[in-house]
Design a protein around this motif. Structure first.
Motif, PDB file in Angstrom:
ATOM      1  N   ASN A   1      21.988  24.081  58.265  1.00  0.00           N
ATOM      2  CA  ASN A   1      20.800  24.849  58.635  1.00  0.00           C
ATOM      3  C   ASN A   1      19.698  24.595  57.624  1.00  0.00           C
ATOM      4  N   ASP A   2      18.459  24.762  58.066  1.00  0.00           N
ATOM      5  CA  ASP A   2      17.321  24.453  57.205  1.00  0.00           C
ATOM      6  C   ASP A   2      16.717  25.696  56.568  1.00  0.00           C
TER       7      ASP A   2
ATOM      8  N   ASP B   1      19.214  25.748  66.687  1.00  0.00           N
ATOM      9  CA  ASP B   1      18.586  25.421  65.411  1.00  0.00           C
ATOM     10  C   ASP B   1      19.574  24.968  64.347  1.00  0.00           C
TER      11      ASP B   1
ATOM     12  N   ILE C   1      23.088  22.401  63.197  1.00  0.00           N
ATOM     13  CA  ILE C   1      23.756  21.131  63.489  1.00  0.00           C
ATOM     14  C   ILE C   1      25.195  21.242  62.988  1.00  0.00           C
TER      15      ILE C   1
ATOM     16  N   ARG D   1      20.205  15.624  55.548  1.00  0.00           N
ATOM     17  CA  ARG D   1      18.827  16.147  55.569  1.00  0.00           C
ATOM     18  C   ARG D   1      17.872  15.200  54.864  1.00  0.00           C
TER      19      ARG D   1
ATOM     20  N   ARG E   1      10.248  18.709  65.873  1.00  0.00           N
ATOM     21  CA  ARG E   1      11.452  19.250  65.253  1.00  0.00           C
ATOM     22  C   ARG E   1      12.676  19.024  66.140  1.00  0.00           C
ATOM     23  N   LYS E   2      12.459  19.130  67.466  1.00  0.00           N
ATOM     24  CA  LYS E   2      13.557  18.971  68.421  1.00  0.00           C
ATOM     25  C   LYS E   2      13.179  17.926  69.462  1.00  0.00           C
TER      26      LYS E   2
ATOM     27  N   ASN F   1      15.546  17.102  63.906  1.00  0.00           N
ATOM     28  CA  ASN F   1      16.938  17.526  64.047  1.00  0.00           C
ATOM     29  C   ASN F   1      17.823  16.386  64.532  1.00  0.00           C
TER      30      ASN F   1
ATOM     31  N   ARG G   1      21.090  14.844  62.589  1.00  0.00           N
ATOM     32  CA  ARG G   1      22.375  14.701  63.279  1.00  0.00           C
ATOM     33  C   ARG G   1      22.871  13.250  63.200  1.00  0.00           C
TER      34      ARG G   1
END
Length: 333
Positions: free
Chosen positions: A88-89, A102, A104, A119, A262-263, A273, A277
């Protein structure tokens, strides 16, 4: 239930601050977890620690890369279970609550210390995705800190011929350990590289790296400024740079990692993201390596000491990781 958060309380002072955790109800798609590790971004967080922000900016929480263990999930969560690990960020905190979209999941069997590096592998992937170079071109990486050592490995895993430079013998030693065979103190050490590289991925944040690399970039080549230029390190003038860029047909680009969504979406297959991943999978497959020389585990209660240590740049390790595991056994009760 108690939460604990690493917080800048003023310039050059960080504390682990206790908070009462009252956000206990979970929506159907939410996950509640406890961070076990969180990585300090040496460049950005050093900059935040040393910057004198306005008084009303404090207290300021920090951090952007953590691995947590699932404690509880909402009724609609399908892809992760109690006890699983996820990226998580969020900030450097003990407790975390995120929506499933949100986070991974960490591949089973992958050590969380290694998973954290996804990351920072993703930082340079934005620039690599945008660049016009194709495997198996020569690519220069300047700076072998946290971002640079990951950038060099990502490029190598994609089939590029990587030439990495850093003035630190310790960092070059780590580069060799993870399989970057062309790691030197300067580009002059490599034969046949003059006017040959298709791109420069500048990860040090030092403008001298660009000037010193211009004679090694082919016509039509590209420069991506990935490292944040926090400080002025030279007195060379813009005219010298512009003249070299103009007659070399070289383009220069900002390497800001968040310049992509972001996505992912229907017309945006690349995303931050998605890159994290993908990087995690490359680490799990052994195509990107993380060795113990690259990090140091520290107790979050020592956060002020840790930030003061990284305020003086060190060549090894490339980053600090806050280890919440022992602290978390009793702290949140």
């Amino acid at each position: 239930m108690k939460d604990y958060r690493v917080t800048y309380v003023k310039k050059k002072e960080a504390r682990l601050v206790e908070h009462e955790w009252e956000d206990v109800e979970l929506a159907g798609n939410e996950i509640f977890g406890q961070n076990i590790l969180s990585m300090i971004s040496t460049g950005s967080e050093r900059g935040g620690f040393l910057t004198d922000f306005s008084a009303d900016s404090y207290p300021m929480e920090t951090g952007s890369s953590s691995i947590a263990r699932v404690i509880k999930t909402g009724k609609d969560v399908k892809g992760i279970c109690e006890g699983d690990l996820f990226f998580n960020d969020g900030h450097h905190t003990l407790l975390v609550k995120k929506s499933e979209e949100d986070i991974i999941p960490v591949p089973r069997g992958l050590a969380p210390e290694k998973a954290l590096y996804a990351r920072y592998a993703a930082v340079s992937m934005t620039s690599i995705f945008k660049a016009g170079i194709k495997p198996v071109e020569k690519v220069i990486v300047t700076g072998l800190g946290l971002v640079g050592i990951m950038c060099a490995q990502v490029l190598s895993s994609f089939g590029f011929d990587v030439y990495a430079v850093d003035p630190s013998p310790e960092r070059r030693e780590i580069a060799l350990k993870v399989g970057i065979t062309n790691a030197g103190g300067s580009l002059a050490e490599f034969s046949g590289l003059n006017w040959a590289a298709g791109a420069l991925m500048e990860c040090s944040g030092n403008e001298n790296a660009i000037i010193n690399s211009l004679d090694y970039i082919r016509k039509g080549g590209e420069i991506y400024q990935i490292g944040v230029p926090w400080n002025k390190n030279s007195d060379w003038d813009a005219h010298s740079l512009l003249r070299s860029l103009f007659y070399g047909f070289i383009s220069i680009h900002g390497g800001w990692e968040w310049s992509i969504p972001r996505k992912p979406g229907d017309f945006a297959p690349h995303s931050s993201n998605g890159h994290i991943r993908s990087a995690m999978e490359l680490i799990a497959q052994g195509k990107i390596k993380v060795v113990e020389d690259m990090y140091e585990l520290r107790d979050p209660r020592d956060c002020n000491e840790v930030y003061n240590e990284i305020s003086i740049p060190r060549m090894r390790p490339t980053c600090m990781i806050l280890d919440w595991r022992e602290f978390g056994k009793t702290a949140s009760k």
